[in-house]
Design a protein around this motif. Structure first.
Motif, short mmCIF file in Angstrom:
data_model
loop_
_atom_site.label_atom_id
_atom_site.label_comp_id
_atom_site.label_asym_id
_atom_site.label_seq_id
_atom_site.Cartn_x
_atom_site.Cartn_y
_atom_site.Cartn_z
N THR A 39 -48.24 16.03 35.50
CA THR A 39 -49.66 15.68 35.55
C THR A 39 -49.91 14.53 36.52
O THR A 39 -50.80 14.62 37.39
N ILE A 40 -49.16 13.46 36.40
CA ILE A 40 -49.38 12.28 37.25
C ILE A 40 -49.02 12.58 38.70
O ILE A 40 -49.72 12.14 39.63
N THR A 41 -47.95 13.33 38.92
CA THR A 41 -47.54 13.66 40.29
C THR A 41 -48.61 14.48 41.00
O THR A 41 -48.92 14.24 42.18
N GLU A 42 -49.18 15.45 40.31
CA GLU A 42 -50.23 16.27 40.92
C GLU A 42 -51.49 15.44 41.19
O GLU A 42 -52.15 15.62 42.22
N ILE A 43 -51.80 14.51 40.30
CA ILE A 43 -52.96 13.63 40.54
C ILE A 43 -52.71 12.77 41.78
O ILE A 43 -53.61 12.59 42.62
N ASN A 44 -51.49 12.26 41.93
CA ASN A 44 -51.16 11.45 43.11
C ASN A 44 -51.25 12.28 44.39
O ASN A 44 -51.72 11.78 45.43
N LYS A 45 -50.82 13.53 44.33
CA LYS A 45 -50.90 14.39 45.52
C LYS A 45 -52.36 14.64 45.92
O LYS A 45 -52.69 14.63 47.11
N ILE A 46 -53.19 14.87 44.93
CA ILE A 46 -54.61 15.11 45.22
C ILE A 46 -55.26 13.87 45.82
O ILE A 46 -56.04 13.96 46.77
N MET A 47 -54.91 12.70 45.30
CA MET A 47 -55.49 11.47 45.83
C MET A 47 -54.94 11.15 47.21
O MET A 47 -55.64 10.57 48.05
N ASP A 48 -53.68 11.50 47.48
CA ASP A 48 -53.16 11.34 48.84
C ASP A 48 -53.94 12.20 49.83
O ASP A 48 -54.22 11.77 50.96
N TYR A 49 -54.29 13.40 49.40
CA TYR A 49 -55.09 14.29 50.24
C TYR A 49 -56.50 13.73 50.45
O TYR A 49 -57.07 13.88 51.53
N ALA A 50 -57.03 13.06 49.43
CA ALA A 50 -58.37 12.48 49.56
C ALA A 50 -58.37 11.30 50.54
O ALA A 50 -59.36 11.06 51.23
N ASP A 51 -57.25 10.55 50.61
CA ASP A 51 -57.19 9.34 51.45
C ASP A 51 -56.69 9.61 52.86
O ASP A 51 -56.62 8.69 53.67
N GLU B 49 -59.16 18.83 33.82
CA GLU B 49 -59.71 19.67 32.75
C GLU B 49 -58.73 20.78 32.38
O GLU B 49 -58.56 21.10 31.19
N ALA B 50 -58.07 21.35 33.38
CA ALA B 50 -57.09 22.40 33.10
C ALA B 50 -55.88 21.83 32.35
O ALA B 50 -55.35 22.46 31.42
N GLU B 51 -55.43 20.64 32.73
CA GLU B 51 -54.31 20.00 32.03
C GLU B 51 -54.69 19.66 30.58
O GLU B 51 -53.88 19.84 29.66
N HIS C 69 -52.22 19.00 21.58
CA HIS C 69 -51.45 17.93 20.94
C HIS C 69 -52.33 16.75 20.55
O HIS C 69 -51.84 15.63 20.40
N SER C 70 -53.64 16.99 20.41
CA SER C 70 -54.60 15.95 20.01
C SER C 70 -54.60 14.78 20.98
O SER C 70 -54.65 13.61 20.60
N LEU C 71 -54.56 15.13 22.28
CA LEU C 71 -54.62 14.13 23.34
C LEU C 71 -55.67 14.56 24.35
O LEU C 71 -56.12 15.70 24.36
N SER C 72 -56.03 13.62 25.22
CA SER C 72 -56.93 13.95 26.32
C SER C 72 -56.79 12.90 27.41
O SER C 72 -56.46 11.74 27.15
#
Length: 219
Positions: free
Chosen positions: A136-148, A188-190, A198-201
């Protein structure tokens, strides 16, 4: 001698000249028989395609569900599973978290790079695996690298924003806006596939100005 026209007349017997065998013509009396010599032969025109389709595609699945009770039970179980998943999603979104943890921003590459730490929080032990969290965190970092990232198209969009006093993004979406939309769709997909069961968000990091990612816990 006159005959009554209402009474049927019997035809004379016909004999074959070769073997002199009698041919019964009694069925021709009054010409009232249901079948006549000139009646056409009736041929069934029922199409056979339906029967092939039925035996090849419809009958085999029905044989697996031997009774109507099995069919009703299968439909009921599928509806229950879909209802439970939908209810869980709505329930978590409407409830308040009992606890929250933060995944802090990673400043090791500089302040201008939006990245988050991938260390597995101990609070998630027993909830999700370290591999799921790291993905999850790695994919978020990749998306933000693409944004920057910087390109001539992004530079042109920034120039148009300045020249139009930031009216340009109202009519045309920018590269950064499209990337943030992609990020929110991924989160949202994650949540739906991993965290909600698992009662998380995961909260929207845009609301925290990308300073951290908040993971919420529910009862």
């Amino acid at each position: 001698m006159f005959t009554n026209s209402c009474e049927p007349t019997l035809p004379k017997p016909v004999y074959n000249s070769n073997n002199a065998r009698h041919i019964d013509t009694s069925t021709l009396i009054n010409n009232t028989s249901s079948s006549t010599i000139n009646s056409p032969l009736q041929i069934s025109t029922t199409p056979t395609f339906f029967f092939y389709y039925y035996y090849l595609f419809i009958l085999p699945p029905l044989l697996k569900l031997t009774t109507f009770k099995d069919i009703h039970s299968t439909i009921k179980n599928n509806n229950a599973m879909n209802t439970k998943a939908h209810a869980t999603t709505i329930d978590i979104k409407q409830r308040l978290p009992v606890k929250s943890i933060r995944v802090e921003r990673d400043y090791s590459l500089g302040d201008g790079i939006t990245r988050f730490r991938t260390e597995y929080p101990v609070e998630l032990d027993g909830k999700i695996t370290p591999e799921e969290f790291s993905h999850t965190i790695t994919e978020i970092n990749k998306i933000m690298d693409y944004a920057d990232r910087l390109s001539w198209k992004i530079v042109l969009e920034n120039i148009m924003e300045t020249l139009t006093i930031y009216v340009w993004p109202i009519f045309f979406s920018t590269h950064y806006q499209r990337t943030v939309k992609k990020l929110l769709s991924f989160i949202e997909a994650e949540n739906t596939n991993i965290y909600y069961p698992h009662s998380l968000s995961i909260s929207d990091p845009v609301k925290a100005a990308f300073l951290f990612i908040e993971i919420n816990f529910y009862d």
